[in-house]
Design a protein around this motif. Structure first.
Motif, PDB file in Angstrom:
ATOM      1  N   SER A  88      54.033 -15.268 -38.630  1.00 53.64           N
ATOM      2  CA  SER A  88      54.644 -15.763 -39.859  1.00 53.64           C
ATOM      3  C   SER A  88      56.112 -15.384 -39.939  1.00 53.64           C
ATOM      4  O   SER A  88      56.612 -14.558 -39.172  1.00 53.64           O
ATOM      5  N   VAL A  89      56.806 -16.008 -40.897  1.00 52.97           N
ATOM      6  CA  VAL A  89      58.191 -15.661 -41.205  1.00 52.97           C
ATOM      7  C   VAL A  89      58.283 -15.289 -42.672  1.00 52.97           C
ATOM      8  O   VAL A  89      57.443 -15.675 -43.487  1.00 52.97           O
ATOM      9  N   GLN A  90      59.306 -14.524 -43.018  1.00 52.61           N
ATOM     10  CA  GLN A  90      59.571 -14.178 -44.407  1.00 52.61           C
ATOM     11  C   GLN A  90      60.498 -15.216 -45.010  1.00 52.61           C
ATOM     12  O   GLN A  90      61.512 -15.587 -44.414  1.00 52.61           O
ATOM     13  N   LEU A  91      60.137 -15.686 -46.197  1.00 54.10           N
ATOM     14  CA  LEU A  91      60.913 -16.704 -46.896  1.00 54.10           C
ATOM     15  C   LEU A  91      61.404 -16.138 -48.217  1.00 54.10           C
ATOM     16  O   LEU A  91      60.616 -15.611 -49.006  1.00 54.10           O
ATOM     17  N   GLY A  92      62.706 -16.234 -48.445  1.00 52.41           N
ATOM     18  CA  GLY A  92      63.279 -15.718 -49.673  1.00 52.41           C
ATOM     19  C   GLY A  92      64.787 -15.810 -49.636  1.00 52.41           C
ATOM     20  O   GLY A  92      65.383 -16.248 -48.639  1.00 52.41           O
ATOM     21  N   PRO A  93      65.474 -15.415 -50.691  1.00 52.25           N
ATOM     22  CA  PRO A  93      66.937 -15.470 -50.706  1.00 52.25           C
ATOM     23  C   PRO A  93      67.529 -14.508 -49.681  1.00 52.25           C
ATOM     24  O   PRO A  93      67.004 -13.424 -49.447  1.00 52.25           O
ATOM     25  N   GLY A  94      68.627 -14.942 -49.075  1.00 52.94           N
ATOM     26  CA  GLY A  94      69.284 -14.124 -48.064  1.00 52.94           C
ATOM     27  C   GLY A  94      69.159 -14.663 -46.659  1.00 52.94           C
ATOM     28  O   GLY A  94      69.621 -14.035 -45.705  1.00 52.94           O
ATOM     29  N   LEU A  95      68.542 -15.837 -46.510  1.00 50.56           N
ATOM     30  CA  LEU A  95      68.385 -16.428 -45.182  1.00 50.56           C
ATOM     31  C   LEU A  95      69.662 -17.122 -44.706  1.00 50.56           C
ATOM     32  O   LEU A  95      69.965 -17.114 -43.505  1.00 50.56           O
ATOM     33  N   LEU A  96      70.392 -17.734 -45.636  1.00 48.99           N
ATOM     34  CA  LEU A  96      71.610 -18.439 -45.255  1.00 48.99           C
ATOM     35  C   LEU A  96      72.640 -17.466 -44.687  1.00 48.99           C
ATOM     36  O   LEU A  96      72.682 -16.290 -45.071  1.00 48.99           O
ATOM     37  N   THR A  97      73.448 -17.957 -43.777  1.00 47.21           N
ATOM     38  CA  THR A  97      74.502 -17.228 -43.041  1.00 47.21           C
ATOM     39  C   THR A  97      73.939 -16.326 -41.946  1.00 47.21           C
ATOM     40  O   THR A  97      74.709 -15.727 -41.203  1.00 47.21           O
ATOM     41  N   ARG A  98      72.620 -16.230 -41.830  1.00 48.62           N
ATOM     42  CA  ARG A  98      72.037 -15.254 -40.929  1.00 48.62           C
ATOM     43  C   ARG A  98      71.826 -15.827 -39.527  1.00 48.62           C
ATOM     44  O   ARG A  98      71.687 -17.041 -39.336  1.00 48.62           O
ATOM     45  N   VAL A  99      71.781 -14.924 -38.561  1.00 53.64           N
ATOM     46  CA  VAL A  99      71.488 -15.267 -37.169  1.00 53.64           C
ATOM     47  C   VAL A  99      70.225 -14.515 -36.774  1.00 53.64           C
ATOM     48  O   VAL A  99      70.196 -13.276 -36.774  1.00 53.64           O
ATOM     49  N   PHE A 100      69.156 -15.264 -36.475  1.00 56.24           N
ATOM     50  CA  PHE A 100      67.873 -14.677 -36.120  1.00 56.24           C
ATOM     51  C   PHE A 100      67.518 -15.044 -34.684  1.00 56.24           C
ATOM     52  O   PHE A 100      68.009 -16.034 -34.139  1.00 56.24           O
ATOM     53  N   ASP A 101      66.624 -14.237 -34.095  1.00 57.25           N
ATOM     54  CA  ASP A 101      66.010 -14.689 -32.850  1.00 57.25           C
ATOM     55  C   ASP A 101      64.755 -15.491 -33.205  1.00 57.25           C
ATOM     56  O   ASP A 101      64.481 -15.767 -34.372  1.00 57.25           O
ATOM     57  N   GLY A 102      63.989 -15.883 -32.200  1.00 62.61           N
ATOM     58  CA  GLY A 102      62.829 -16.726 -32.443  1.00 62.61           C
ATOM     59  C   GLY A 102      61.756 -16.082 -33.286  1.00 62.61           C
ATOM     60  O   GLY A 102      60.936 -16.780 -33.896  1.00 62.61           O
ATOM     61  N   LEU A 103      61.740 -14.747 -33.362  1.00 65.76           N
ATOM     62  CA  LEU A 103      60.750 -14.025 -34.158  1.00 65.76           C
ATOM     63  C   LEU A 103      61.293 -13.622 -35.517  1.00 65.76           C
ATOM     64  O   LEU A 103      60.701 -12.810 -36.207  1.00 65.76           O
ATOM     65  N   GLN A 104      62.452 -14.165 -35.893  1.00 66.81           N
ATOM     66  CA  GLN A 104      63.139 -13.901 -37.152  1.00 66.81           C
ATOM     67  C   GLN A 104      63.671 -12.479 -37.247  1.00 66.81           C
ATOM     68  O   GLN A 104      63.831 -11.938 -38.335  1.00 66.81           O
ATOM     69  N   ASN A 105      63.983 -11.877 -36.105  1.00 64.26           N
ATOM     70  CA  ASN A 105      64.698 -10.608 -36.124  1.00 64.26           C
ATOM     71  C   ASN A 105      66.182 -10.881 -36.330  1.00 64.26           C
ATOM     72  O   ASN A 105      66.754 -11.720 -35.631  1.00 64.26           O
ATOM     73  N   PRO A 106      66.851 -10.187 -37.250  1.00 62.40           N
ATOM     74  CA  PRO A 106      68.290 -10.406 -37.460  1.00 62.40           C
ATOM     75  C   PRO A 106      69.090  -9.806 -36.300  1.00 62.40           C
ATOM     76  O   PRO A 106      69.130  -8.582 -36.129  1.00 62.40           O
ATOM     77  N   LEU A 107      69.706 -10.652 -35.507  1.00 64.22           N
ATOM     78  CA  LEU A 107      70.361 -10.178 -34.286  1.00 64.22           C
ATOM     79  C   LEU A 107      71.545  -9.251 -34.538  1.00 64.22           C
ATOM     80  O   LEU A 107      71.705  -8.263 -33.821  1.00 64.22           O
ATOM     81  N   PRO A 108      72.419  -9.506 -35.523  1.00 61.30           N
ATOM     82  CA  PRO A 108      73.509  -8.548 -35.752  1.00 61.30           C
ATOM     83  C   PRO A 108      73.009  -7.149 -36.093  1.00 61.30           C
ATOM     84  O   PRO A 108      73.564  -6.147 -35.638  1.00 61.30           O
ATOM     85  N   GLN A 109      71.944  -7.072 -36.897  1.00 60.02           N
ATOM     86  CA  GLN A 109      71.381  -5.761 -37.244  1.00 60.02           C
ATOM     87  C   GLN A 109      70.699  -5.117 -36.037  1.00 60.02           C
ATOM     88  O   GLN A 109      70.753  -3.894 -35.866  1.00 60.02           O
ATOM     89  N   LEU A 110      70.053  -5.929 -35.204  1.00 56.28           N
ATOM     90  CA  LEU A 110      69.470  -5.390 -33.974  1.00 56.28           C
ATOM     91  C   LEU A 110      70.545  -4.795 -33.084  1.00 56.28           C
ATOM     92  O   LEU A 110      70.344  -3.751 -32.461  1.00 56.28           O
ATOM     93  N   ALA A 111      71.698  -5.480 -33.025  1.00 53.44           N
ATOM     94  CA  ALA A 111      72.795  -4.987 -32.184  1.00 53.44           C
ATOM     95  C   ALA A 111      73.326  -3.657 -32.709  1.00 53.44           C
ATOM     96  O   ALA A 111      73.715  -2.779 -31.922  1.00 53.44           O
ATOM     97  N   GLU A 112      73.348  -3.506 -34.043  1.00 53.89           N
ATOM     98  CA  GLU A 112      73.813  -2.239 -34.608  1.00 53.89           C
ATOM     99  C   GLU A 112      72.890  -1.089 -34.221  1.00 53.89           C
ATOM    100  O   GLU A 112      73.342   0.047 -34.010  1.00 53.89           O
ATOM    101  N   VAL A 113      71.587  -1.369 -34.122  1.00 48.95           N
ATOM    102  CA  VAL A 113      70.615  -0.320 -33.812  1.00 48.95           C
ATOM    103  C   VAL A 113      70.541  -0.035 -32.321  1.00 48.95           C
ATOM    104  O   VAL A 113      70.493   1.123 -31.895  1.00 48.95           O
TER     105      VAL A 113
END
Length: 587
Positions: A88-113
């Motif tokens: 499944s994916v999470q649906l809610g406000p905050g999706l726009l402007t985001r960059v996700f991978d195919g599993l809906q992981n936020p890639l910029p935040q992954l890069a920070e970690v």
């Protein structure tokens, strides 16, 4: 944003476990003792890593799990936990402007970690669960609602994001409490509802399985209204409808990515979702760097403000390509439920089909044509059928328009992916290598392409213009044999007319601020004048006279295309063209 991973939370509620009994690439065979369902999420424990996977086949007490990560280190006997939830994916406000991978992981935040190289088994929350959103209620306690009905709104960039009753709720519910206006996190309850047997909370965020279409609407409508892309070759000759489907097949270097950038920027839609499925990392980097810098002509803000990017490059695990396609279309359906018009551009479905072929081979299924699975056409149809124009419960209308780029090997349109796509889409925008090499942008072949949708120009006039293109092509083929001098002046004039139409209308300068986008009103006006030239008889005495005349006329039309619509320069350019044509009439 919280860095607690999804699998850490799931682990606390794990009830079903199993053991790895075999590994073949990214496919793990797992033996279990309880019950497992198709498309359930599972995690393989490899040391400290928990590798996410999806059950794609169940046979007796064994399940085949597709792992979305690098599977090095998995051994027979490794523990497996089953989540009991579908992918499944999470649906809610905050999706726009985001960059996700195919599993809906936020890639910029992954890069920070994890740094430049993504860490295996690391999964972050796709939405910021700490951000406070200004919630405005839209209904009061006592109101009756159904799945998909809005209970309030929050502003998200250029749109008003509806907070809706979860799509999985069945029947009617009566609101017992609605939160007052204020700032709330996505996990905070905004309403409570009862169906007479139980009471549930409604929050801003909900989960939805990616492989099940969202159908919380009143009815699906027939797509009839053109989706204006402001690309003349598309809107006039090969139109796309709001809620329709189209494909853009073409060989490497034919301009698929450039055309998709133009569609993203100038199409008259509310939300754009770009699914980079298996594309080269260089092209994806171009998207990530250019979109934030591009100005959105509709809002004057950055184009990324109404865009979601699903990034799954060819260097990422191949199994995640399939998921990236379904993730992107689920997000598109979510925004359609808000009464918005969404454009989904998938680049490319050929890479997605290659992932299906690889997984089918590991499952040892009987192969179809070119080793693709026998169910390839079914999967393609299921994807495109999730497009559509729908009437929502409140009477508003939303749409998802799907455009899939296809990358056939060697530009061969007869291969299975292209042919399977052509059977289900409503528009075929075939790109030509010859036109691309000749710098004719967009490189849409005007004779091979087709559309079943309504044009912004009357279809009869478009048909007459295509006849000129067809006749001009036949004369051009003849000229290759007999030469220009062996061609009658009348036939040579028809050829020059077809080249004139190509140069001044089908081609478009994406680097010019004016010509890059042509409104439907302007297209209708200019096409009428172009058609008048095509249908006019010109008594030329020689080939040279005809060529000189059309070269001068073509340049005047091109200069006219660069003038702002309806302005003083536009009117002066039109007068210049009329005077030149009148001069020929009186000569």
């Amino acid at each position: 944003m919280t860095t607690q991973t999804t699998h850490e939370k799931i682990a606390t509620g794990d009830r079903k476990t199993g053991r790895v009994v075999g590994v073949n690439g990214n496919l793990a065979s797992v033996r279990f003792d309880t019950t497992v369902m198709q498309n359930e999420v599972a995690y393989v424990l490899v040391g400290k890593d928990r590798l996410k996977g999806e059950v794609i086949r169940v046979r007796g007490q064994e399940a085949d799990v597709q792992i979305f990560e690098d599977t090095r280190g998995i051994t027979v006997g490794d523990a497996v936990t089953f989540s009991g939830e579908l992918l499944s994916v999470q649906l809610g406000p905050g999706l726009l402007t985001r960059v996700f991978d195919g599993l809906q992981n936020p890639l910029p935040q992954l890069a920070e970690v994890s740094g430049f190289f993504l860490q295996r088994g690391l999964y972050l929350e796709p939405l910021d669960h700490e951000h406070q959103w200004p919630f405005t209620p839209g209904v009061e306690a006592g109101h009756t609602v159904r799945a998909g009905d809005a209970v309030g709104t929050v502003p998200e960039g250029p749109i008003l994001h509806r907070i809706m009753v979860p799509f999985g709720w069945t029947g009617t519910w009566q609101l017992t409490w609605v939160a007052p206006s204020g700032y709330l996190a996505v996990d905070a309850p905004v309403a409570r509802a009862s169906n007479g047997r139980e009471e549930r909370e409604i929050t801003m965020v909900q989960a939805w399985p990616v492989k099940i279409p969202i159908a919380a609407y009143r009815q699906k409508l027939l797509p009839t209204e053109p989706l204006v892309t402001q690309t003349r070759a598309i809107d006039t000759f090969f139109p796309v409808a709001k809620g329709g489907t189209f494909c853009i097949p073409g060989p490497f270097g034919a301009g698929k990515t450039v055309l998709q950038h133009a569609l993203s920027r100038h199409s008259e839609v509310d939300v754009v979702i770009v699914a980079a499925c298996g594309e080269r990392a260089g092209e994806v980097v171009e998207i990530l760097t250019e979109f934030p810098e591009l100005e959105d002509p509709r809002t004057g803000r950055s184009l990324i403000d109404r865009t979601i990017i699903i990034c799954n490059t060819s260097s990422m695990p191949v199994a995640a390509r399939e998921t990236s396609i379904y993730t992107s279309v689920t997000l598109a359906e979510y925004y359609r439920q808000m009464g918005l018009h969404v454009l989904l551009l998938a680049d490319s479905t050929s890479r997605w089909a290659q992932a299906l072929r690889e997984m089918s081979g590991r499952l040892e299924e009987i192969p179809g044509e070119e080793a693709f699975p026998a169910y390839l056409e079914t999967r393609i149809a299921q994807f495109y059928e999730r497009s559509g124009l729908v009437e929502l419960n409140d009477g508003s209308v939303g749409s998802v328009t799907i455009g899939g780029a296809v990358s056939p090997a060697g530009g061969n349109f007869e291969e299975p992916v292209t042919q399977g796509t052509l059977k289900v889409v409503g528009g075929f925008l075939g790109l030509s290598r010859d036109r691309a090499n000749a710098r004719r942008y967009p490189a849409i072949h005007p004779l091979d392409s087709w559309s079943q949708y309504k044009s912004v120009v009357h279809h009869e006039t478009v048909g007459r213009a295509r006849d000129i293109l067809r006749q001009g092509n036949e004369i051009h083929q003849m000229m290759k044999v007999v030469g220009e001098e062996g061609t009658p002046v009348e036939d040579f004039t028809v050829y020059l007319k077809s080249e004139f139409l190509d140069a001044v209308y089908l081609q478009q300068n994406s680097f010019d601020d004016v010509d890059a986008a042509c409104s439907a009103e302007r297209q209708s006006y200019v096409f009428k004048k172009v058609l008048a030239v095509l249908e006019r008889e010109f008594p030329f005495a020689s080939h040279a006279e005809a060529r000189t005349f059309f070269m001068n006329l073509r340049q005047r039309f091109i200069d006219w295309n660069y003038t702002p619509w309806g302005g003083k320069a536009f009117k002066e350019g039109e007068k210049n063209i009329d005077a030149f044509l009148e001069e020929k009439r009186t000569a």
